[in-house]
Design an enzyme around this catalytic site. Structure first.
Site, PDB file in Angstrom:
ATOM      1  N   ASP A  59     -53.049  12.763   3.299  1.00 15.06           N
ATOM      2  CA  ASP A  59     -54.201  13.527   3.773  1.00 15.06           C
ATOM      3  C   ASP A  59     -53.687  14.652   4.670  1.00 15.06           C
ATOM      4  O   ASP A  59     -53.094  14.401   5.708  1.00 15.06           O
ATOM      5  CB  ASP A  59     -55.135  12.588   4.555  1.00 15.06           C
ATOM      6  CG  ASP A  59     -56.520  13.200   4.729  1.00 15.06           C
ATOM      7  OD1 ASP A  59     -56.722  14.348   4.272  1.00 15.06           O
ATOM      8  OD2 ASP A  59     -57.380  12.527   5.324  1.00 15.06           O
TER       9      ASP A  59
ATOM     10  N   ASP B 291     -57.155  18.673  -0.336  1.00 15.14           N
ATOM     11  CA  ASP B 291     -56.158  18.320   0.680  1.00 15.14           C
ATOM     12  C   ASP B 291     -55.920  16.825   0.797  1.00 15.14           C
ATOM     13  O   ASP B 291     -55.463  16.352   1.809  1.00 15.14           O
ATOM     14  CB  ASP B 291     -56.607  18.887   2.036  1.00 15.14           C
ATOM     15  CG  ASP B 291     -57.958  18.331   2.476  1.00 15.14           C
ATOM     16  OD1 ASP B 291     -58.625  17.660   1.658  1.00 15.14           O
ATOM     17  OD2 ASP B 291     -58.342  18.574   3.631  1.00 15.14           O
ATOM     18  N   GLU B 292     -56.231  16.090  -0.255  1.00 14.04           N
ATOM     19  CA  GLU B 292     -56.173  14.643  -0.132  1.00 14.04           C
ATOM     20  C   GLU B 292     -55.833  14.026  -1.496  1.00 14.04           C
ATOM     21  O   GLU B 292     -56.385  14.440  -2.512  1.00 14.04           O
ATOM     22  CB  GLU B 292     -57.571  14.169   0.307  1.00 14.04           C
ATOM     23  CG  GLU B 292     -57.642  12.823   0.913  1.00 14.04           C
ATOM     24  CD  GLU B 292     -59.107  12.456   1.192  1.00 14.04           C
ATOM     25  OE1 GLU B 292     -59.389  11.266   1.260  1.00 14.04           O
ATOM     26  OE2 GLU B 292     -59.964  13.377   1.298  1.00 14.04           O
TER      27      GLU B 292
END
Lengths: 404, 347
Positions: A19, A113-114
């Site tokens: 993350d 973003d993960e």
């Protein structure tokens, strides 16, 4: 290296949750170093603007994502406010995922973003999942130059909780066998699927921690929350999560959409926005190696009516001009006169854009072996199957970095 | 004629003597023989004989020397270990090889012979030859199979990706032989004439004409059972103009390069060709034609497809298909004497 009884399960914590920390903010800081060390809020600066990402300094002042920008300005007046540049974030995201996919192709993309990674295939190259986590973080720090938090655990759900605990800029491994020790003290809200309503119901049962929940008789839980939610939460509270990492290529359709701060008016503005969406979609299709024959355009007009139109091509499309061509054809059939609030474009009837293979009249054993090797590589990484004589070389190259 | 015989001379031959051609003058005729021991080409020419004899001279050098001489008569004279080649002024003196070192070759296998029209044979060889493999690691597939069928002589070649079958009706076959295409290709260049005789021996196949002969060592392995590869029925059939299809594939190849397949969408009214290359772009076009069958898309290697379409000799070409993963069959519109079976590319 452990060679004892733990040997066979030394990669039990095979699920990684990566993350990125305050992703948009950190991308902005890469571009503008003056943003470092000060509170930064990225968000729409228009009248309907909300916070997309807040730096940890801003979060300390009570700013969090999805908060109206006006509220954020009130809570943290000294923050620097930056309008979002999704093109830049997409580019950085591409770099992040490209890096993750160098470790393993088993990358499940959750958002820009993960991601979840299944690193079981790296057991020959790294001593432990912790080493993988350290290496991923170090490499992300080096290039593209972004901080990330990483959690590793025996299930996806625990890995995600671990990365949350590790934030910001840290990593945490929930060791196999010690899952409940980690899980049970956590507040019950941290469980997936516990929203406000469920939380209220659980509070009525005096359930505060996940441990409290696990201690409840299953029948009580199912009675209070309904059988399916009850069973689901009870399983999570026991640390059970059978889900595997799902690589996006298994998806049935891939789409992108954008809600606009102010309604788009006029053919040109709408077409510009659609072209940008087509480019984004093409990038995503390319990253997961998929092509599709059906293109769908979604449009929500100012009065909130949503329209979708599709068309199916004879051969699969994936490139921006092809998508744009189809999307423009579809837009021409849609009501755009009153202004457009949201636009989306997606592709379905997906096929894998795998390397085309010339078929032979005499498919022999060698071809079948090559096919099997391809499938293994797809799951465990390019180096998972190499010619025997290259094994040592690959192990050296993919192993620990020389400075460690 | 020196050059024609020199074509059999292997450049990679380990024996220096095989870099030479044997020149024999007897009874008003010059015979020039070149060989790499697998393929032997012997050419003949009526000459004005001053003195009978034989010599071995460096093949490539002598052929080039003669080619570069001014137009006019050429004289060869061997004496004291050297061969002098003169013509209208220039004079080459080339070192001879020892005639005794030149391999003894029984040129011309025995066995039953048959005779074919030269054009018919060279055309048929060119048609099936494209399907022969150039991969020396799979020698069986580098050959063209000559086979006796009830209706006549059949030629077959396959590299496992495509299979070409040519039936020469009414032409007798001297038996069965698997002959390297590398050797057969030389027939058109070195000895082709109005009539060509075929004779297959135990180990060699010989092709003869008034201009000379070509003898090739046959490939002594079993040709794949190609008959089982030929599907019995094809539900889909496209007829398009051959030249238009060739041009279209040529344009598609600009984008495709070698490894990118061309997609053929077959539908009522014709075929749409598309080539897409990730980092370059795409080309697409439609060719009108007659199509009977289910709409479908099938992809082929552009070069293999070009080879097959080009090999068809009628104005229209017929493409028959089953499904995208089964072979497609190309043929002329006038009959099935030439068949080109092509495996698709799985996308």
């Amino acid at each position: 290296m452990d060679a004892g009884p733990g040997r066979t399960s030394h990669f039990a914590e095979r699920f990684l949750h990566v993350d990125m920390d305050a992703f948009y903010v950190e991308v902005e800081r890469l571009r503008d170093p003056s943003l470092r060390g000060v509170p930064v809020v990225v968000g729409g600066l228009g009248p309907r603007g909300v916070v997309s990402s807040a730096s940890y300094e801003a979060r300390a002042s009570g700013v969090h994502s999805a908060m109206p920008i006006a509220e954020a300005r009130r809570r943290c007046p000294r923050a620097r406010f930056v309008p979002p540049d999704h093109r830049a974030y997409a580019a950085s995201s591409g770099e992040v995922f490209a890096l993750l996919e160098e470790f393993t192709p088993a990358v499940e993309r959750i958002s820009v973003d993960e991601a979840f990674l299944d690193i079981a295939g790296l057991r020959l190259h790294f001593g432990s999942p912790a080493e993988v986590a350290v290496e991923i973080r170090a490499q992300l720090r080096e290039h593209p130059g972004l901080p990330a938090s990483v959690g590793a655990a025996t299930t996806k759900f625990l890995a995600k909780l671990a990365s949350e605990e590790a934030k910001p800029d840290g990593f945490l491994v929930v060791a196999a066998g010690r899952e409940l020790e980690f899980l049970h003290p956590l507040p019950v809200r941290r469980l997936w699927g516990v929203g406000a309503a469920t939380h209220a119901a659980l509070e009525a049962l005096a359930v505060e921690t996940i441990g409290d929940l696990a201690a409840l008789p299953p029948a009580t839980l199912e009675h209070r929350l309904g059988p399916s939610v009850g069973r689901h939460l009870a399983a999570l509270a026991r640390g059970e999560d059978p889900r595997a990492v799902e690589v996006e290529s298994a998806a049935k359709s891939i789409s992108v959409e954008e809600t606009f701060g102010t309604d788009l008016v006029g053919e040109e503005a709408i077409e510009d926005a659609m072209l940008a969406l087509c480019a984004r979609l093409s990038g995503r299709l390319g990253r997961v190696g998929r092509v599709g024959r059906t293109v769908t355009v979604k449009l929500r007009s100012a009065d909130f009516t949503t329209t979708t139109r599709s068309l199916t091509r004879r051969s699969p499309v994936a490139h921006t001009p092809q998508l744009w061509d189809a999307a423009r054809t579809l837009l021409a059939r849609m009501p755009v006169a009153g202004g457009v609030r949201l636009l989306g474009v997606g592709v379905s009837h997906l096929e894998t854009a795998r390397a085309p293979r010339q078929l032979s009249m005499t498919e022999d054993g060698r071809t079948r072996v090559a096919d099997a090797a391809d499938r293994v590589r797809k799951r465990y990484g390019e180096d998972a199957v190499v010619p025997a004589r290259l094994v040592a070389k690959h192990a050296r190259r993919r192993g620990k970095p020389p400075d460690r | 004629m020196l050059g024609r015989a020199a074509r059999a001379v292997g450049t990679r031959s380990p024996l220096p003597i095989l870099q030479g051609v044997l020149c024999e003058v007897a009874g008003g005729t010059l015979h020039v023989t070149g060989t790499d021991t697998e393929v032997t080409i012997r050419t003949r020419l009526e000459v004005e004989v001053l003195e009978e004899g034989k010599t071995v001279i460096p093949a490539k050098l002598a052929a080039e020397a003669v080619r570069k001489l001014p137009v006019g008569a050429v004289a060869m004279h061997a004496e004291a270990g050297e061969v002098e080649i003169t013509g209208n002024g220039p004079r080459f003196r080339l070192r001879e090889y020892s005639v005794d070192d030149f391999p003894q070759l029984d040129v011309g296998a025995d066995g039953p012979a048959t005779e074919i029209d030269g054009d018919v044979l060279t055309t048929a060889l060119a048609q099936v030859g494209v399907a022969a493999s150039a991969d020396e690691a799979r020698p069986t597939l580098t050959g063209v199979l000559f086979e006796e069928e009830a209706e006549g002589l059949r030629l077959v070649a396959t590299d496992s990706y495509r299979l070409a079958v040519k039936d020469l009706e009414g032409v007798g076959s001297p038996g069965t032989a698997l002959v390297p295409y590398r050797a057969l290709r030389e027939i058109a260049r070195s000895i082709a004439d109005a009539k060509i005789g075929l004779r297959f021996g135990e180990r060699d196949a010989t092709f003869t004409s008034d201009r000379g002969s070509m003898t090739a060592r046959v490939i002594e392995s079993t040709f794949p059972n190609y008959r089982q590869l030929l599907p019995e029925a094809y539900p889909n059939r496209l007829v398009v103009e051959r030249a238009a299809l060739l041009d279209a594939i040529g344009r598609a190849s600009l984008v495709a390069e070698d490894h990118i397949p061309v997609r053929l969408n077959l539908h009522e009214g014709g075929v749409e060709l598309t080539v897409t290359r990730q980092e370059v772009g795409e080309e697409t076009e439609h060719i009108e034609g007659e199509y009977a069958g289910e709409e479908m898309t099938i992809a082929f290697n552009t070069r293999y497809l070009t080879d097959g379409v080009a090999a068809v000799s009628t104005d229209d070409v017929v493409l028959q298909t089953i499904d995208p993963l089964k072979p497609g069959l190309l043929s002329g519109s006038a009959g099935m004497d030439f068949r080109y079976l092509l495996m698709p590319v799985r996308l």
